[in-house]
Design a protein around this motif. Sequence first.
Motif, PDB file in Angstrom:
ATOM      1  N   LYS A 127       0.848  -1.195   0.000  1.00  0.00           N
ATOM      2  CA  LYS A 127       0.000   0.000   0.000  1.00  0.00           C
ATOM      3  C   LYS A 127       0.880   1.241   0.000  1.00  0.00           C
ATOM      4  N   GLU A 128       0.257   2.338  -0.428  1.00  0.00           N
ATOM      5  CA  GLU A 128       0.951   3.625  -0.375  1.00  0.00           C
ATOM      6  C   GLU A 128       0.513   4.354   0.886  1.00  0.00           C
ATOM      7  N   VAL A 129       1.488   4.760   1.689  1.00  0.00           N
ATOM      8  CA  VAL A 129       1.228   5.505   2.923  1.00  0.00           C
ATOM      9  C   VAL A 129       2.120   6.742   2.899  1.00  0.00           C
ATOM     10  N   ASN A 130       1.498   7.904   2.917  1.00  0.00           N
ATOM     11  CA  ASN A 130       2.231   9.181   2.881  1.00  0.00           C
ATOM     12  C   ASN A 130       3.207   9.245   1.709  1.00  0.00           C
ATOM     13  N   GLY A 131       2.754   8.765   0.557  1.00  0.00           N
ATOM     14  CA  GLY A 131       3.575   8.819  -0.644  1.00  0.00           C
ATOM     15  C   GLY A 131       4.659   7.757  -0.734  1.00  0.00           C
ATOM     16  N   GLN A 132       4.696   6.854   0.233  1.00  0.00           N
ATOM     17  CA  GLN A 132       5.711   5.785   0.246  1.00  0.00           C
ATOM     18  C   GLN A 132       5.023   4.435   0.128  1.00  0.00           C
ATOM     19  N   LEU A 133       5.604   3.532  -0.671  1.00  0.00           N
ATOM     20  CA  LEU A 133       5.090   2.169  -0.718  1.00  0.00           C
ATOM     21  C   LEU A 133       5.580   1.411   0.509  1.00  0.00           C
ATOM     22  N   THR A 134       4.674   0.632   1.095  1.00  0.00           N
ATOM     23  CA  THR A 134       5.004  -0.143   2.286  1.00  0.00           C
ATOM     24  C   THR A 134       4.221  -1.453   2.263  1.00  0.00           C
ATOM     25  N   VAL A 135       4.693  -2.438   3.013  1.00  0.00           N
ATOM     26  CA  VAL A 135       4.002  -3.721   3.124  1.00  0.00           C
ATOM     27  C   VAL A 135       2.977  -3.637   4.247  1.00  0.00           C
ATOM     28  N   ASP A 136       1.760  -4.021   3.947  1.00  0.00           N
ATOM     29  CA  ASP A 136       0.727  -4.161   4.969  1.00  0.00           C
ATOM     30  C   ASP A 136       0.879  -5.580   5.520  1.00  0.00           C
ATOM     31  N   LEU A 137       1.591  -5.705   6.638  1.00  0.00           N
ATOM     32  CA  LEU A 137       1.942  -7.022   7.172  1.00  0.00           C
ATOM     33  C   LEU A 137       0.712  -7.821   7.596  1.00  0.00           C
ATOM     34  N   ARG A 138      -0.258  -7.175   8.201  1.00  0.00           N
ATOM     35  CA  ARG A 138      -1.470  -7.899   8.628  1.00  0.00           C
ATOM     36  C   ARG A 138      -2.234  -8.431   7.411  1.00  0.00           C
ATOM     37  N   SER A 139      -2.470  -7.589   6.410  1.00  0.00           N
ATOM     38  CA  SER A 139      -3.182  -8.022   5.204  1.00  0.00           C
ATOM     39  C   SER A 139      -2.388  -9.083   4.453  1.00  0.00           C
ATOM     40  N   THR A 140      -1.062  -8.966   4.475  1.00  0.00           N
ATOM     41  CA  THR A 140      -0.218  -9.960   3.819  1.00  0.00           C
ATOM     42  C   THR A 140      -0.377 -11.324   4.486  1.00  0.00           C
ATOM     43  N   ALA A 141      -0.325 -11.364   5.812  1.00  0.00           N
ATOM     44  CA  ALA A 141      -0.486 -12.638   6.531  1.00  0.00           C
ATOM     45  C   ALA A 141      -1.849 -13.259   6.218  1.00  0.00           C
ATOM     46  N   GLU A 142      -2.901 -12.427   6.200  1.00  0.00           N
ATOM     47  CA  GLU A 142      -4.240 -12.930   5.891  1.00  0.00           C
ATOM     48  C   GLU A 142      -4.325 -13.443   4.459  1.00  0.00           C
ATOM     49  N   ARG A 143      -3.774 -12.671   3.522  1.00  0.00           N
ATOM     50  CA  ARG A 143      -3.815 -13.075   2.106  1.00  0.00           C
ATOM     51  C   ARG A 143      -3.050 -14.369   1.882  1.00  0.00           C
ATOM     52  N   ARG A 144      -1.894 -14.491   2.496  1.00  0.00           N
ATOM     53  CA  ARG A 144      -1.101 -15.714   2.344  1.00  0.00           C
ATOM     54  C   ARG A 144      -1.835 -16.921   2.917  1.00  0.00           C
ATOM     55  N   GLU A 145      -2.533 -16.752   4.030  1.00  0.00           N
ATOM     56  CA  GLU A 145      -3.318 -17.853   4.599  1.00  0.00           C
ATOM     57  C   GLU A 145      -4.364 -18.328   3.602  1.00  0.00           C
ATOM     58  N   VAL A 146      -5.061 -17.389   2.987  1.00  0.00           N
ATOM     59  CA  VAL A 146      -6.098 -17.721   2.012  1.00  0.00           C
ATOM     60  C   VAL A 146      -5.478 -18.414   0.807  1.00  0.00           C
ATOM     61  N   LEU A 147      -4.392 -17.883   0.275  1.00  0.00           N
ATOM     62  CA  LEU A 147      -3.760 -18.468  -0.908  1.00  0.00           C
ATOM     63  C   LEU A 147      -3.250 -19.880  -0.630  1.00  0.00           C
ATOM     64  N   VAL A 148      -2.626 -20.084   0.524  1.00  0.00           N
ATOM     65  CA  VAL A 148      -2.113 -21.406   0.875  1.00  0.00           C
ATOM     66  C   VAL A 148      -3.274 -22.388   1.025  1.00  0.00           C
ATOM     67  N   ALA A 149      -4.373 -21.961   1.640  1.00  0.00           N
ATOM     68  CA  ALA A 149      -5.559 -22.820   1.783  1.00  0.00           C
ATOM     69  C   ALA A 149      -6.136 -23.183   0.417  1.00  0.00           C
ATOM     70  N   GLU A 150      -6.195 -22.201  -0.494  1.00  0.00           N
ATOM     71  CA  GLU A 150      -6.705 -22.463  -1.850  1.00  0.00           C
ATOM     72  C   GLU A 150      -5.823 -23.466  -2.573  1.00  0.00           C
ATOM     73  N   LEU A 151      -4.501 -23.313  -2.437  1.00  0.00           N
ATOM     74  CA  LEU A 151      -3.578 -24.248  -3.080  1.00  0.00           C
ATOM     75  C   LEU A 151      -3.709 -25.647  -2.499  1.00  0.00           C
ATOM     76  N   SER A 152      -3.890 -25.741  -1.186  1.00  0.00           N
ATOM     77  CA  SER A 152      -4.036 -27.038  -0.530  1.00  0.00           C
ATOM     78  C   SER A 152      -5.300 -27.753  -0.975  1.00  0.00           C
ATOM     79  N   SER A 153      -6.397 -27.001  -1.120  1.00  0.00           N
ATOM     80  CA  SER A 153      -7.659 -27.625  -1.524  1.00  0.00           C
ATOM     81  C   SER A 153      -7.673 -28.007  -3.004  1.00  0.00           C
ATOM     82  N   ALA A 154      -6.832 -27.349  -3.801  1.00  0.00           N
ATOM     83  CA  ALA A 154      -6.761 -27.642  -5.223  1.00  0.00           C
ATOM     84  C   ALA A 154      -5.984 -28.929  -5.500  1.00  0.00           C
ATOM     85  N   THR A 155      -5.148 -29.342  -4.560  1.00  0.00           N
ATOM     86  CA  THR A 155      -4.339 -30.561  -4.792  1.00  0.00           C
ATOM     87  C   THR A 155      -4.884 -31.768  -4.112  1.00  0.00           C
TER      88      THR A 155
END
Length: 155
Positions: A127-155
């Motif tokens: 995300k952009e915060v005060n004109g700087q790009l930064t990692v949203d660590l909380r949203s990243t952890a949540e997104r990775r959980e969802v992606l890993v779960a989707e990959l697990s269910s696909a296999t």
Amino acid sequence: ELRSEPAAAGEFRGGIGIVRENTFLTDTAITCEGERHESDVPWGAFGGHDGLNGSLVKNVGRAGEESWPSKVTGRQLLAGDSLQITVPSGGGFGDPHKRDPLKVLEDVLDGFTTAEAAARDYGVVIKEVNGQLTVDLRSTAERREVLVAELSSAT
């Protein structure tokens, strides 16, 4: 220059190929011993994404533009013709979801990937915060959980 396409995703991202263009001042003939522009992309390993093939293109973006195969012998070029040589980019190594999110941000800032590809391929939310790009660590952890779960269910 470096290739403009995003690098192959992986815990260790793929190498970035280069692009160079040579313009010939006199008539000449070219021989090239490249390999596999049309097939067999550079493989990703252990969950890493595949890289991209190389190419040879005569007179990019102007009259006489022509894609060449990876191996050519005695191809004629006239004075003023150019040949763009694009080197393959390497495949990624390891699960992209294990790449340190701050390294993914560095890749975005360096132009090696995009914020969209960071979210799609690495599960990293930038995300952009005060004109700087930064990692949203909380949203990243949540997104990775969802992606890993989707990959697990696909296999």
